[in-house]
Design a protein around this motif. Structure first.
Motif, PDB file in Angstrom:
ATOM      1  N   PRO A 161     -17.787  10.144  34.059  1.00 55.83           N
ATOM      2  CA  PRO A 161     -18.666   9.877  32.923  1.00 55.83           C
ATOM      3  C   PRO A 161     -18.920  11.118  32.083  1.00 55.83           C
ATOM      4  O   PRO A 161     -18.726  12.233  32.543  1.00 55.83           O
ATOM      5  N   LEU A 162     -19.358  10.908  30.833  1.00 57.25           N
ATOM      6  CA  LEU A 162     -19.642  11.987  29.918  1.00 57.25           C
ATOM      7  C   LEU A 162     -21.135  12.215  29.831  1.00 57.25           C
ATOM      8  O   LEU A 162     -21.930  11.331  30.129  1.00 57.25           O
ATOM      9  N   GLU A 163     -21.507  13.416  29.426  1.00 58.53           N
ATOM     10  CA  GLU A 163     -22.912  13.727  29.185  1.00 58.53           C
ATOM     11  C   GLU A 163     -23.192  13.556  27.696  1.00 58.53           C
ATOM     12  O   GLU A 163     -22.621  14.256  26.868  1.00 58.53           O
ATOM     13  N   ILE A 164     -24.068  12.608  27.367  1.00 65.11           N
ATOM     14  CA  ILE A 164     -24.374  12.291  25.972  1.00 65.11           C
ATOM     15  C   ILE A 164     -25.774  12.766  25.655  1.00 65.11           C
ATOM     16  O   ILE A 164     -26.730  12.461  26.378  1.00 65.11           O
ATOM     17  N   THR A 165     -25.887  13.531  24.569  1.00 64.54           N
ATOM     18  CA  THR A 165     -27.198  14.001  24.135  1.00 64.54           C
ATOM     19  C   THR A 165     -28.080  12.808  23.818  1.00 64.54           C
ATOM     20  O   THR A 165     -27.654  11.889  23.116  1.00 64.54           O
ATOM     21  N   PRO A 166     -29.330  12.746  24.333  1.00 64.30           N
ATOM     22  CA  PRO A 166     -30.182  11.577  24.105  1.00 64.30           C
ATOM     23  C   PRO A 166     -30.340  11.282  22.619  1.00 64.30           C
ATOM     24  O   PRO A 166     -30.508  12.180  21.798  1.00 64.30           O
ATOM     25  N   VAL A 167     -30.263   9.999  22.278  1.00 67.90           N
ATOM     26  CA  VAL A 167     -30.454   9.553  20.910  1.00 67.90           C
ATOM     27  C   VAL A 167     -31.764   8.791  20.824  1.00 67.90           C
ATOM     28  O   VAL A 167     -32.456   8.587  21.815  1.00 67.90           O
ATOM     29  N   GLU A 168     -32.123   8.395  19.619  1.00 67.75           N
ATOM     30  CA  GLU A 168     -33.354   7.656  19.428  1.00 67.75           C
ATOM     31  C   GLU A 168     -33.328   6.364  20.241  1.00 67.75           C
ATOM     32  O   GLU A 168     -32.276   5.759  20.447  1.00 67.75           O
ATOM     33  N   ALA A 169     -34.524   5.964  20.700  1.00 68.08           N
ATOM     34  CA  ALA A 169     -34.630   4.757  21.528  1.00 68.08           C
ATOM     35  C   ALA A 169     -34.441   3.532  20.644  1.00 68.08           C
ATOM     36  O   ALA A 169     -35.393   2.838  20.280  1.00 68.08           O
ATOM     37  N   ASP A 170     -33.218   3.280  20.264  1.00 64.16           N
ATOM     38  CA  ASP A 170     -32.880   2.180  19.380  1.00 64.16           C
ATOM     39  C   ASP A 170     -31.998   1.206  20.152  1.00 64.16           C
ATOM     40  O   ASP A 170     -30.984   1.600  20.739  1.00 64.16           O
ATOM     41  N   ASP A 171     -32.383  -0.086  20.144  1.00 72.86           N
ATOM     42  CA  ASP A 171     -31.635  -1.071  20.920  1.00 72.86           C
ATOM     43  C   ASP A 171     -30.193  -1.170  20.453  1.00 72.86           C
ATOM     44  O   ASP A 171     -29.265  -1.251  21.276  1.00 72.86           O
ATOM     45  N   ASP A 172     -29.978  -1.165  19.133  1.00 74.66           N
ATOM     46  CA  ASP A 172     -28.616  -1.261  18.619  1.00 74.66           C
ATOM     47  C   ASP A 172     -27.775  -0.064  19.047  1.00 74.66           C
ATOM     48  O   ASP A 172     -26.611  -0.212  19.416  1.00 74.66           O
ATOM     49  N   ARG A 173     -28.385   1.119  19.020  1.00 75.21           N
ATOM     50  CA  ARG A 173     -27.635   2.316  19.443  1.00 75.21           C
ATOM     51  C   ARG A 173     -27.299   2.252  20.926  1.00 75.21           C
ATOM     52  O   ARG A 173     -26.179   2.571  21.340  1.00 75.21           O
ATOM     53  N   ARG A 174     -28.279   1.867  21.728  1.00 72.15           N
ATOM     54  CA  ARG A 174     -28.015   1.760  23.171  1.00 72.15           C
ATOM     55  C   ARG A 174     -26.920   0.728  23.448  1.00 72.15           C
ATOM     56  O   ARG A 174     -26.045   0.948  24.291  1.00 72.15           O
ATOM     57  N   GLN A 175     -26.979  -0.397  22.746  1.00 73.33           N
ATOM     58  CA  GLN A 175     -25.958  -1.418  22.941  1.00 73.33           C
ATOM     59  C   GLN A 175     -24.589  -0.910  22.529  1.00 73.33           C
ATOM     60  O   GLN A 175     -23.578  -1.215  23.185  1.00 73.33           O
ATOM     61  N   PHE A 176     -24.560  -0.118  21.444  1.00 74.53           N
ATOM     62  CA  PHE A 176     -23.281   0.422  21.009  1.00 74.53           C
ATOM     63  C   PHE A 176     -22.714   1.386  22.046  1.00 74.53           C
ATOM     64  O   PHE A 176     -21.524   1.334  22.384  1.00 74.53           O
ATOM     65  N   VAL A 177     -23.570   2.271  22.565  1.00 75.56           N
ATOM     66  CA  VAL A 177     -23.116   3.221  23.588  1.00 75.56           C
ATOM     67  C   VAL A 177     -22.656   2.475  24.846  1.00 75.56           C
ATOM     68  O   VAL A 177     -21.626   2.810  25.454  1.00 75.56           O
ATOM     69  N   ASP A 178     -23.407   1.425  25.243  1.00 75.97           N
ATOM     70  CA  ASP A 178     -23.007   0.630  26.410  1.00 75.97           C
ATOM     71  C   ASP A 178     -21.660  -0.042  26.173  1.00 75.97           C
ATOM     72  O   ASP A 178     -20.812  -0.092  27.073  1.00 75.97           O
ATOM     73  N   ALA A 179     -21.483  -0.574  24.958  1.00 76.08           N
ATOM     74  CA  ALA A 179     -20.209  -1.233  24.648  1.00 76.08           C
ATOM     75  C   ALA A 179     -19.057  -0.237  24.693  1.00 76.08           C
ATOM     76  O   ALA A 179     -17.977  -0.541  25.214  1.00 76.08           O
ATOM     77  N   ILE A 180     -19.282   0.965  24.160  1.00 74.35           N
ATOM     78  CA  ILE A 180     -18.260   2.012  24.223  1.00 74.35           C
ATOM     79  C   ILE A 180     -17.925   2.333  25.682  1.00 74.35           C
ATOM     80  O   ILE A 180     -16.757   2.472  26.064  1.00 74.35           O
ATOM     81  N   GLY A 181     -18.973   2.437  26.517  1.00 72.14           N
ATOM     82  CA  GLY A 181     -18.752   2.736  27.929  1.00 72.14           C
ATOM     83  C   GLY A 181     -17.949   1.650  28.632  1.00 72.14           C
ATOM     84  O   GLY A 181     -17.041   1.932  29.413  1.00 72.14           O
ATOM     85  N   ARG A 182     -18.301   0.377  28.332  1.00 75.04           N
ATOM     86  CA  ARG A 182     -17.563  -0.726  28.965  1.00 75.04           C
ATOM     87  C   ARG A 182     -16.103  -0.741  28.529  1.00 75.04           C
ATOM     88  O   ARG A 182     -15.196  -0.917  29.360  1.00 75.04           O
ATOM     89  N   GLN A 183     -15.867  -0.565  27.235  1.00 77.97           N
ATOM     90  CA  GLN A 183     -14.494  -0.563  26.754  1.00 77.97           C
ATOM     91  C   GLN A 183     -13.705   0.612  27.318  1.00 77.97           C
ATOM     92  O   GLN A 183     -12.519   0.484  27.640  1.00 77.97           O
ATOM     93  N   ALA A 184     -14.371   1.771  27.444  1.00 78.65           N
ATOM     94  CA  ALA A 184     -13.694   2.935  28.021  1.00 78.65           C
ATOM     95  C   ALA A 184     -13.328   2.674  29.481  1.00 78.65           C
ATOM     96  O   ALA A 184     -12.235   3.027  29.940  1.00 78.65           O
ATOM     97  N   THR A 185     -14.252   2.043  30.215  1.00 76.59           N
ATOM     98  CA  THR A 185     -13.966   1.718  31.620  1.00 76.59           C
ATOM     99  C   THR A 185     -12.785   0.771  31.741  1.00 76.59           C
ATOM    100  O   THR A 185     -11.898   0.951  32.588  1.00 76.59           O
ATOM    101  N   ILE A 186     -12.759  -0.258  30.870  1.00 78.14           N
ATOM    102  CA  ILE A 186     -11.654  -1.211  30.895  1.00 78.14           C
ATOM    103  C   ILE A 186     -10.334  -0.503  30.585  1.00 78.14           C
ATOM    104  O   ILE A 186      -9.308  -0.747  31.232  1.00 78.14           O
ATOM    105  N   ALA A 187     -10.362   0.383  29.574  1.00 80.32           N
ATOM    106  CA  ALA A 187      -9.138   1.092  29.200  1.00 80.32           C
ATOM    107  C   ALA A 187      -8.640   1.980  30.339  1.00 80.32           C
ATOM    108  O   ALA A 187      -7.434   2.032  30.620  1.00 80.32           O
ATOM    109  N   ILE A 188      -9.572   2.680  31.011  1.00 78.24           N
ATOM    110  CA  ILE A 188      -9.169   3.564  32.118  1.00 78.24           C
ATOM    111  C   ILE A 188      -8.651   2.746  33.298  1.00 78.24           C
ATOM    112  O   ILE A 188      -7.656   3.106  33.943  1.00 78.24           O
TER     113      ILE A 188
END
Length: 304
Positions: A161-188
């Protein structure tokens, strides 16, 4: 950019109220108080299109200007007729309502635009991650898209996993980061499965090559060994006694090498999928055949 837009909205509110006032003064007696109120209502509407703050400012300025210039006694802020208080309240409520509605519409538009951009970014990331040829390529895609889309800093360690600098507590941002993580896991995982498949295919190919090589070597060695052993046995019958020991050694070593080749050939057959043929054999015949074959090797050793 947002601050410039806010100041522009307040400027629009001031200009709209001033224009309504000048127009009302120019009309003079030809316009009734109701007409004047409608002019200010239009000014409030125009200002409120810029947001809640400009709408409230326009409502306050409109009430003050309407009372000062058109409500008796004029050029004062006194109100002789209480009914005008209702007019003032309606003008203020209109500014609040229209400004609030405009703010919500702008917020919804901005949120929709952000979601559209992030969806496009996620699709682009999925394409880049899927097309990556190795784990490092997936990591580079994660870093690039998080920086470009969210503007966050990502520290790359030894892979995920990567270390990501904390971002604002925004649901859309968190969902985007989670989606990126899921897609990265699938790709790996896809890369790992492909690598495992390649390794398995390579192992199968290597095993087939080894089996074929052993089989070929075993078949090719049997005939020369049989010829060498036969010639040595024939030469022994006519050779002088001083050479018998050397010829006996050739025959013995040739026989031993022949047994090794036969064993290799049997192993390659079994590994290739051949099933050993099983049948009943008397134990005396089995042991006798083994002792007879190993007699030159055993020499004077006694087998019990």
């Amino acid at each position: 950019m947002s601050e410039q837009r806010a100041w522009r909205g307040y400027l629009v509110a001031s200009v709209a109220v001033a224009a309504a006032t000048l127009l009302g003064v120019a009309l003079g007696q030809r316009a009734s108080l109701a007409d004047e109120a409608m002019l200010y209502a239009l000014a409030i509407l125009i200002a409120a299109l810029s947001g809640r703050g400009p709408g409230l400012v326009a409502a306050g300025l409109s009430i003050g200007a309407f009372d000062f210039f058109f409500v008796d006694p004029r050029y004062t802020l006194d109100v002789s007729d209480p009914r005008f208080l209702i007019t003032f309240a309606v003008m203020f409520a209109a500014g609040v309502a229209i400004g609030g509605l405009t703010s919500r519409l702008r917020a919804a538009e901005a949120a929709s635009r952000d979601r559209e951009q992030r969806t496009a970014a996620l699709l682009s990331f999925t394409r880049d991650a899927t097309g990556a040829s190795d784990r490092a390529g997936v990591v580079r895609a994660v870093v690039t898209h998080l920086r470009e889309t969210l503007g966050v800093e990502v520290t790359v360690g030894a892979g995920l996993p990567l270390e990501i600098t904390p971002v604002e507590a925004d649901d859309d941002r968190r969902q985007f980061v989670d989606a990126i993580g899921r897609q990265a896991t699938i790709a790996i995982e896809k890369l790992q499965l492909a690598e495992a498949a390649r390794e398995a295919e390579l192992a199968v190919s290597t095993e087939k090559l080894r089996t074929a090589l052993l089989s070929a070597v075993s078949h090719d060695l049997r005939t020369p060994l049989a010829v060498i052993t036969g010639l040595a046995s024939t030469l022994r019958e006519t050779a002088p006694a001083s050479e018998h020991e050397s010829l006996d050694m050739i025959v013995a070593e040739g026989g031993r090498l022949g047994r090794i080749v036969e064993n290799l050939l049997a192993v390659t057959k079994v590994e290739a999928g051949a099933t050993p043929r099983r049948e009943w054999v008397p134990i005396e015949a089995l042991v006798g055949a083994a002792l007879e074959r190993l007699a030159p090797t055993l020499g004077d050793r006694k087998i019990t």
